[in-house]
Design a protein around this motif. Structure first.
Motif, mmCIF file in Angstrom:
data_model
loop_
_atom_site.group_PDB
_atom_site.id
_atom_site.type_symbol
_atom_site.label_atom_id
_atom_site.label_comp_id
_atom_site.label_asym_id
_atom_site.label_seq_id
_atom_site.Cartn_x
_atom_site.Cartn_y
_atom_site.Cartn_z
ATOM 1 N N ALA A 1 34.295 -22.490 30.911
ATOM 2 C CA ALA A 1 33.138 -22.734 31.782
ATOM 3 C C ALA A 1 31.905 -22.827 30.915
ATOM 4 O O ALA A 1 31.687 -21.980 30.038
ATOM 5 C CB ALA A 1 32.991 -21.600 32.792
ATOM 6 N N LEU A 2 31.097 -23.847 31.148
ATOM 7 C CA LEU A 2 29.839 -24.025 30.425
ATOM 8 C C LEU A 2 28.693 -23.832 31.404
ATOM 9 O O LEU A 2 28.522 -24.606 32.344
ATOM 10 C CB LEU A 2 29.780 -25.423 29.801
ATOM 11 C CG LEU A 2 28.451 -25.849 29.152
ATOM 12 C CD1 LEU A 2 27.986 -24.842 28.115
ATOM 13 C CD2 LEU A 2 28.579 -27.232 28.524
ATOM 14 N N ILE B 1 33.840 -18.492 28.183
ATOM 15 C CA ILE B 1 32.547 -18.775 28.811
ATOM 16 C C ILE B 1 31.578 -19.200 27.707
ATOM 17 O O ILE B 1 31.420 -18.497 26.701
ATOM 18 C CB ILE B 1 31.989 -17.530 29.530
ATOM 19 C CG1 ILE B 1 32.893 -17.121 30.689
ATOM 20 C CG2 ILE B 1 30.567 -17.783 30.032
ATOM 21 C CD1 ILE B 1 32.541 -15.768 31.292
ATOM 22 N N VAL B 2 30.962 -20.344 27.904
ATOM 23 C CA VAL B 2 29.929 -20.814 26.984
ATOM 24 C C VAL B 2 28.609 -20.801 27.753
ATOM 25 O O VAL B 2 28.504 -21.420 28.817
ATOM 26 C CB VAL B 2 30.222 -22.238 26.468
ATOM 27 C CG1 VAL B 2 29.099 -22.707 25.536
ATOM 28 C CG2 VAL B 2 31.571 -22.285 25.749
ATOM 29 N N VAL B 3 27.630 -20.070 27.237
ATOM 30 C CA VAL B 3 26.313 -19.983 27.879
ATOM 31 C C VAL B 3 25.313 -20.742 27.017
ATOM 32 O O VAL B 3 25.107 -20.391 25.850
ATOM 33 C CB VAL B 3 25.864 -18.514 28.066
ATOM 34 C CG1 VAL B 3 24.508 -18.466 28.755
ATOM 35 C CG2 VAL B 3 26.899 -17.736 28.860
ATOM 36 N N ASP B 4 24.707 -21.795 27.573
ATOM 37 C CA ASP B 4 23.718 -22.559 26.822
ATOM 38 C C ASP B 4 22.325 -22.009 27.110
ATOM 39 O O ASP B 4 22.002 -21.693 28.254
ATOM 40 C CB ASP B 4 23.785 -24.041 27.210
ATOM 41 C CG ASP B 4 23.083 -24.924 26.190
ATOM 42 O OD1 ASP B 4 22.733 -24.401 25.114
ATOM 43 O OD2 ASP B 4 22.892 -26.111 26.455
ATOM 44 N N GLU B 5 21.524 -21.934 26.079
ATOM 45 C CA GLU B 5 20.166 -21.369 26.185
ATOM 46 C C GLU B 5 20.222 -19.983 26.814
ATOM 47 O O GLU B 5 19.751 -19.743 27.912
ATOM 48 C CB GLU B 5 19.248 -22.312 26.955
ATOM 49 C CG GLU B 5 18.919 -23.558 26.179
ATOM 50 C CD GLU B 5 18.413 -23.279 24.765
ATOM 51 O OE1 GLU B 5 17.530 -22.420 24.606
ATOM 52 O OE2 GLU B 5 18.911 -23.902 23.824
ATOM 53 N N GLN B 6 20.793 -19.058 26.051
ATOM 54 C CA GLN B 6 21.065 -17.693 26.495
ATOM 55 C C GLN B 6 19.844 -17.004 27.104
ATOM 56 O O GLN B 6 19.956 -16.245 28.057
ATOM 57 C CB GLN B 6 21.579 -16.888 25.292
ATOM 58 C CG GLN B 6 21.361 -15.390 25.341
ATOM 59 C CD GLN B 6 22.255 -14.705 26.324
ATOM 60 O OE1 GLN B 6 23.159 -15.321 26.857
ATOM 61 N NE2 GLN B 6 22.008 -13.446 26.595
ATOM 62 N N HIS B 7 18.630 -17.287 26.569
ATOM 63 C CA HIS B 7 17.457 -16.562 27.031
ATOM 64 C C HIS B 7 17.088 -16.898 28.464
ATOM 65 O O HIS B 7 16.251 -16.239 29.063
ATOM 66 C CB HIS B 7 16.264 -16.850 26.105
ATOM 67 C CG HIS B 7 15.823 -18.276 26.112
ATOM 68 N ND1 HIS B 7 16.486 -19.259 25.423
ATOM 69 C CD2 HIS B 7 14.803 -18.895 26.731
ATOM 70 C CE1 HIS B 7 15.874 -20.413 25.608
ATOM 71 N NE2 HIS B 7 14.847 -20.222 26.398
ATOM 72 N N ARG B 8 17.717 -17.942 29.051
ATOM 73 C CA ARG B 8 17.402 -18.292 30.440
ATOM 74 C C ARG B 8 18.211 -17.451 31.430
ATOM 75 O O ARG B 8 18.014 -17.564 32.629
ATOM 76 C CB ARG B 8 17.714 -19.769 30.689
ATOM 77 C CG ARG B 8 17.016 -20.740 29.744
ATOM 78 C CD ARG B 8 15.523 -20.794 30.008
ATOM 79 N NE ARG B 8 14.877 -21.836 29.223
ATOM 80 C CZ ARG B 8 14.686 -23.071 29.620
ATOM 81 N NH1 ARG B 8 15.085 -23.452 30.812
ATOM 82 N NH2 ARG B 8 14.094 -23.940 28.833
ATOM 83 N N PHE B 9 19.168 -16.675 30.940
ATOM 84 C CA PHE B 9 20.043 -15.931 31.842
ATOM 85 C C PHE B 9 19.950 -14.438 31.564
ATOM 86 O O PHE B 9 19.726 -14.010 30.435
ATOM 87 C CB PHE B 9 21.497 -16.377 31.665
ATOM 88 C CG PHE B 9 21.735 -17.818 32.013
ATOM 89 C CD1 PHE B 9 21.904 -18.212 33.337
ATOM 90 C CD2 PHE B 9 21.766 -18.785 31.028
ATOM 91 C CE1 PHE B 9 22.106 -19.539 33.654
ATOM 92 C CE2 PHE B 9 21.975 -20.115 31.337
ATOM 93 C CZ PHE B 9 22.146 -20.495 32.661
ATOM 94 N N GLY B 10 20.166 -13.639 32.606
ATOM 95 C CA GLY B 10 20.211 -12.199 32.459
ATOM 96 C C GLY B 10 21.650 -11.722 32.379
ATOM 97 O O GLY B 10 22.603 -12.481 32.550
ATOM 98 N N VAL B 11 21.796 -10.424 32.104
ATOM 99 C CA VAL B 11 23.128 -9.842 31.984
ATOM 100 C C VAL B 11 23.908 -9.979 33.288
ATOM 101 O O VAL B 11 25.131 -10.104 33.293
ATOM 102 C CB VAL B 11 23.010 -8.361 31.547
ATOM 103 C CG1 VAL B 11 22.332 -7.526 32.609
ATOM 104 C CG2 VAL B 11 24.371 -7.789 31.208
#
Length: 742
Positions: A333-334, A417-427
């Motif tokens: 999942a991206l 799981i691939v998270v793009d632009e990590q700083h846009r998401f919280g834990v």
């Protein structure tokens, strides 16, 4: 609860009375003895550091004693609120000088700093309306007979304050608490061996010396002890999380020697960079860990942060990891922060894979897989098809926005799981996606925002870090220029002539504006306005106005000019972006919605209006949208500020280098560290009190080593209950979330 624990947990009302305790809780969120004792001064005012007004240095912290000459109040034009202007004067041996000080929404200053009042002021010297100034300085009222010579020798603590609870009232409350509490009964989180090794002050001494120092040396020794304590709590929490992650049993994903990844690599029309190959091998090994022993890995799931410059090829590295997981029977999942970026990833990956993304379709490769896209604005039929493809396993790669976190979304076997632009998401978002996997999934988070090593070690301390610095072949350099309209007003017409030259050469142009329209807010900055430009009355450029202006611009006659911003209907947004990507739109006037992920190789020029209203990292991200197709890119950073204005320093820094890591260091120096660390997510104050990740690298490394040793020897901290208790108290869920936001 032990007696030592109970002392720190006592409610403030028991020791300070109801009125003081209520104010401290209401305005500062402080409820217990320990919370107030740990509310440390932000600085100290010392007699030896006094500066006469006539000798104020620009852009430096100063302390001065002065008398108030006048006070006035005015409304701000561009936003709600008021500004209180205070004119002060000193009379020293160096001569008499006056200075205007500004307080935003300064009701307390207006009330207390009456003409004739004498006070000690402390703050950073700024520049506004061609004159030096102090903006929102700390101040302490002095007795009228107080002069520079008669101020107490002891340093004066200055606390982070609010309008309704000034520093001196906070200081009075802390002083009363120090007299009332049994300091030697408080539990000390630092292990005895570390206290001895570092020769740190005992806890009770440290509290007295940081709040009531007799001299500078005392508060410095106390600060050093509490700074290390803060680092140790943070690093021990992260070390414990790393240990918990390794204790999980992930499904190993070794891939196949002749599977989808091998077919993809064989069809690549270019060679991977050395960095892409090295990081790819590292990720591949972590995905496959434990495969020879059993289906479950004894190493735990991969948890890796992949950072790299704009255009360094992070997505390709992530795609190869996704294909390895698919070869192992799993899905990937991206998660992307915006619909524009999610759609861009979907189209880009589909194009990159070609027939390998069309398994089961006419002309598709039988070794291949399928892709699914899921966003909040998709129509019902398309959404149902994507949900079915994810749940059945038919789609090996599922790309989406926050819509992926919906309860409706299920996976057949989510392995990565691939998270793009990590700083846009919280834990919370990361965990919501993790819970959709039958076994703990592997995690790869990506960011194009270069992160200094100490920030990565502090904020992403639960992740292993990989860095891509090398740009793939064919990436052209980007030249950046500051276009100062204040000193060169004639350049405004030249900007559009230069744009026409690019268009006539067959290329395309981005124009980025900080606002959407006349009544709309800014999409430019994720945080507050730069402090040194607050209160200015200049009109910021908007997308809607700029489109109208450029359609009338003689240099651009015959060019198609379109707008793109977050308020557009999703279908319209997709149409405009598709037309720009196809070369049908010559000039795209946009907000920062194009900041990340948008890939149009034919775009070679970016004009950023009011560039001083954007942060350093954001300007660096934005200009990375050009020079992506082997053609040299140019970024014009347009500003109406005078050359000597402090905000010009940001854009001058960006124009001077394309080294994102050097810029990230400069960004940390110029901005509030709490913003860099994402701490504004929880109330606006940085979760770090005394620790500064840019300045205290050695201390952070020492605390990390100590924390790792503590957790290796005692994973549950059963032998260190005071340390565990302090971690739980200081890193509650809200503050702990900041660790993963970055």
């Amino acid at each position: 609860m032990t007696t030592r624990t109970a002392e720190g947990a006592l409610p403030l009302e028991r020791l300070l009375g109801k009125a003081s305790a209520t104010a401290l809780e209401k305005y500062l969120g402080l409820r217990t003895v320990a919370e107030l004792l740990n509310y440390f001064p932000r600085r100290y005012l010392n007699r030896g550091e006094l500066t006469p007004i006539s000798g104020l240095p620009f852009d430096e912290d100063v302390t001065l004693i002065a008398r108030v000459l006048s006070v006035s109040n005015r409304r701000m034009r561009q936003r709600k609120g008021s500004i209180t202007d205070v004119v002060i004067s000193d009379d020293t041996s160096a001569g008499t000088g006056t200075l205007k000080i500004s307080f935003f929404n300064g009701w307390r200053a207006e009330k207390e700093l009456r003409p004739g009042a004498r006070a000690m002021f402390s703050g950073k010297v700024g520049f506004f309306n061609r004159a030096l100034t102090l903006t929102n300085p700390d101040y302490v009222l002095l007795d009228d007979e107080g002069t520079a010579e008669s101020v107490a020798l002891a340093p004066i603590p200055v606390y982070p304050a609010v309008a309704k609870l000034p520093s001196w009232k906070i200081g009075n409350a802390i002083s009363a608490l120090l007299d009332a509490v049994q300091l030697d009964a408080l539990s000390d989180p630092l292990p005895a061996e570390i206290l001895s090794r570092e020769k740190f002050l005992a806890l009770d001494q440290a509290y007295l010396m940081i709040h009531r120092p007799a001299n500078t040396e005392q508060w410095q020794r106390a600060r050093d002890r509490f700074r290390y304590q803060e680092a140790l709590l943070l690093q021990t929490a992260l070390a414990r999380r790393r240990a918990q992650t390794k204790a999980q049993h992930a499904v190993a994903r070794p891939g196949l020697s002749d599977g989808l990844l091998a077919a993809f690599d064989a069809a690549l029309p270019f060679t991977l960079t050395d960095g892409q190959r090295a990081v790819g091998e590292q990720i591949s090994a972590e995905l496959a860990a434990g495969a020879g022993d059993s289906a479950a890995s004894s190493e735990g799931p991969m948890h890796r942060l992949l950072q790299g410059e704009v255009g360094s090829g992070k997505t390709l590295v992530a795609l190869r990891a996704m294909l390895q997981v698919i070869d192992s029977g799993g899905q990937a999942a991206l998660l992307a922060p915006t619909e524009v970026l999610a759609a861009q990833h979907y189209q880009s990956i589909r194009k990159t894979l070609g027939p390998l993304a069309e398994a089961g379709m006419l002309g598709g490769d039988e070794q291949g897989t399928q892709l699914a896209l899921l966003t909040g604005t998709m129509n019902t039929a398309a959404k149902k098809a994507s949900l079915l493809a994810a749940a059945s396993g038919q789609a090996g790669i599922v790309i989406g926005t926050h819509a992926l976190l919906s309860d409706q979304v299920q996976f057949f076997d989510l392995g990565l799981i691939v998270v793009d632009e990590q700083h846009r998401f919280g834990v919370e978002q990361r965990d919501a996606l993790r819970l959709k996997a039958a076994h703990p999934p592997h995690l790869l988070v990506m960011t194009a925002t270069p992160i200094p090593r100490t920030v990565a070690m502090t904020v992403f301390g639960d992740l292993e870090t990989s860095v891509l610095k090398e740009l793939p072949a064919g990436r052209a350099p980007i030249s950046s220029f500051v276009v100062g309209l204040a000193e060169n007003p004639g350049w405004s017409r030249r900007i559009w002539q230069r744009s026409r030259e690019e268009i006539d050469a067959g290329h395309q142009v981005y124009v980025v504006c900080p606002r959407i329209g006349e009544q709309e807010g800014s999409e430019a900055a994720s945080g507050d306005e730069p402090e040194d430009s607050a209160g200015e009355s200049r009109e910021l450029t908007s997308v809607i106005e700029m489109v109208e202006q450029l359609r009338r611009e003689p240099s651009l006659v015959g060019c198609r000019i379109e707008a793109l911003h977050g308020k557009l209907d999703p279908a319209e947004k997709s149409r405009v972006m598709a037309d720009f990507a196809a070369g049908l739109v010559h000039v795209l006037v946009s907000t920062t919605v194009i900041e990340v992920g948008v890939d149009v190789p034919n775009a070679t020029l970016m004009v950023i209006m009011d560039a001083d209203r954007f942060g350093i990292s954001q300007l660096h991200q934005l200009r990375g949208r050009v020079g992506r197709g082997g053609l040299p890119g140019t970024a014009l950073l347009v500003t109406e500020l005078e050359p000597e204005h402090p905000s010009r320093r940001r854009i001058d820094a960006v124009a001077a280098t394309t080294d994102g890591f050097a810029l990230s260091q400069e960004d940390l120096k110029l901005r509030r560290e709490g913003d860099i660390l994402g701490a504004s997510q929880s109330g606006g104050r940085s979760a770090l009190r005394l620790l500064r990740v840019l300045d205290h690298e050695e201390l952070i490394e020492q605390a990390r080593a100590d924390a790792s040793a503590l957790i290796a020897a005692d994973p549950t901290l059963s032998a260190h209950p005071d340390l565990e208790e302090a971690i739980e108290a200081s890193l509650n869920p809200e503050k702990e979330a900041f660790l993963e936001r970055g």
